[in-house]
Design an enzyme around this catalytic site. Sequence first.
Site, PDB file in Angstrom:
ATOM      1  N   LYS A  45       0.987  -1.313  -0.055  1.00 32.25           N
ATOM      2  CA  LYS A  45      -0.003   0.221  -0.195  1.00 32.25           C
ATOM      3  C   LYS A  45       0.996   1.271  -0.246  1.00 32.25           C
ATOM      4  O   LYS A  45       2.161   1.188   0.458  1.00 32.25           O
ATOM      5  CB  LYS A  45      -0.930  -0.013   1.385  1.00 32.25           C
ATOM      6  CG  LYS A  45      -1.666   1.206   1.622  1.00 32.25           C
ATOM      7  CD  LYS A  45      -2.907   1.267   0.523  1.00 32.25           C
ATOM      8  CE  LYS A  45      -3.727   2.705   0.658  1.00 32.25           C
ATOM      9  NZ  LYS A  45      -4.135   3.332  -0.514  1.00 32.25           N
ATOM     10  N   CYS A 128      -1.856   9.294  -7.608  1.00 25.49           N
ATOM     11  CA  CYS A 128      -3.203   9.030  -6.789  1.00 25.49           C
ATOM     12  C   CYS A 128      -3.978  10.222  -7.057  1.00 25.49           C
ATOM     13  O   CYS A 128      -3.457  11.407  -7.068  1.00 25.49           O
ATOM     14  CB  CYS A 128      -2.969   9.217  -5.206  1.00 25.49           C
ATOM     15  SG  CYS A 128      -4.424   9.096  -4.436  1.00 25.49           S
TER      16      CYS A 128
HETATM   17  O1  RRO Z   1      -5.379   5.882  -1.207  1.00 24.07           O
HETATM   18  C1  RRO Z   1      -6.088   6.062  -2.259  1.00 24.07           C
HETATM   19  O2  RRO Z   1      -7.101   6.891  -2.254  1.00 24.07           O
HETATM   20  C2  RRO Z   1      -5.513   5.882  -3.808  1.00 24.07           C
HETATM   21  C3  RRO Z   1      -4.194   5.835  -4.096  1.00 24.07           C
HETATM   22 BR1  RRO Z   1      -2.893   5.846  -2.745  1.00 24.07          BR
HETATM   23  C4  RRO Z   1      -3.982   5.552  -5.397  1.00 24.07           C
HETATM   24  O3  RRO Z   1      -2.610   5.577  -5.673  1.00 24.07           O
HETATM   25  N1  RRO Z   1      -4.877   5.474  -6.192  1.00 24.07           N
HETATM   26  C5  RRO Z   1      -6.155   5.352  -6.089  1.00 24.07           C
HETATM   27  O4  RRO Z   1      -6.897   5.277  -6.795  1.00 24.07           O
HETATM   28  N2  RRO Z   1      -6.584   5.723  -4.783  1.00 24.07           N
END
Ligand code: RRO
Length: 302
Positions: A45, A128
């Site tokens: 993650k 993100c």
């Molecule tokens: O944590 C998120 O909301 C998230 C991440 Br880090 C990402 O890289 N891509 C995404 O769709 N959600």
Amino acid sequence: MVDITTELAGIKLKNPTILASGVLGETGSSLKKVFRAGAAALTTKSIGLEPRDGHTNPTIVELEFGILNAMGLPNPGIEMYLDELREVVKDGFPVIGSIFGKDPNEFSKLAGIMADNGVSAIELNLSCPHALGYGAELGAIPEMVKTITEQVKNTMTKPVFVKLTPNTSDIVALGNAAVKGGCDGLVAINTVKGMALSPELGKPILSNKIGGYSGPAIKPIGLRCVYELGTAGLGVPIIGVGGISSGKDIAEYLMAGATAVQIGTAVYYHGVDIFTAVITELKEFMTMHEFKNIQELIGLAI
Ligand code: RRO
């Protein structure tokens, strides 16, 4: 017998599948479970310097052809996460440490800690789509991509992969910036910016309103991005990600120029057994079409 082993910036992979960041990457035991189910490497993650709760619920909506999320980078912070990381690297599993930060210093600090704790490579989350001051807010600016990559590379020797956003008119410019910064590979793509709305309530469903779309619907977008990066001949391997849930999907990404692929949302839909299923299908496809090894597929469509 077909040979499905491959290599990514010096990391030997037993097959071309890698767990994508964001699914089952929160604990050491969940990561180990995915490796045992067949994935050749595991991406954590995305982890930051401090703990973060992420956005308030609802943070995920299942739609007809994919999933929309705005988790908001929830994570325990690097110090707390190290126990989980150590549990999986001590058994020799190849782990790619995904990190996010708000500036080059945060990225290089996190990369150093991850590297000191046994990861095989680092993935810079510059993509993100819905976190103020992070991810794509930095990663959509080529100069920022170059600076962050450069600073991370200056402080470590392990391979650094840069995960790119598809939410741009020119993904090759972003890939090129990462290569100029010295990256060892490109990961394409993160989720596609989208929205789900409840007509009954007359408002967006996600608390954050806007989220990132993943799953089968985005495969053509991921494939196009990999193809554009592959065609540009940037000189680093590409890891394809977006909507992969079958052996043929993997073959398509390899033919578009990917050296390996990541699988995320399909794990949500089908569980960890998806890895064995897609690997079996890939081998069957290769046998049927008389491909002897993965190298014969990579970039075939370019
Ligand atoms: O944590 C998120 O909301 C998230 C991440 Br880090 C990402 O890289 N891509 C995404 O769709 N959600």
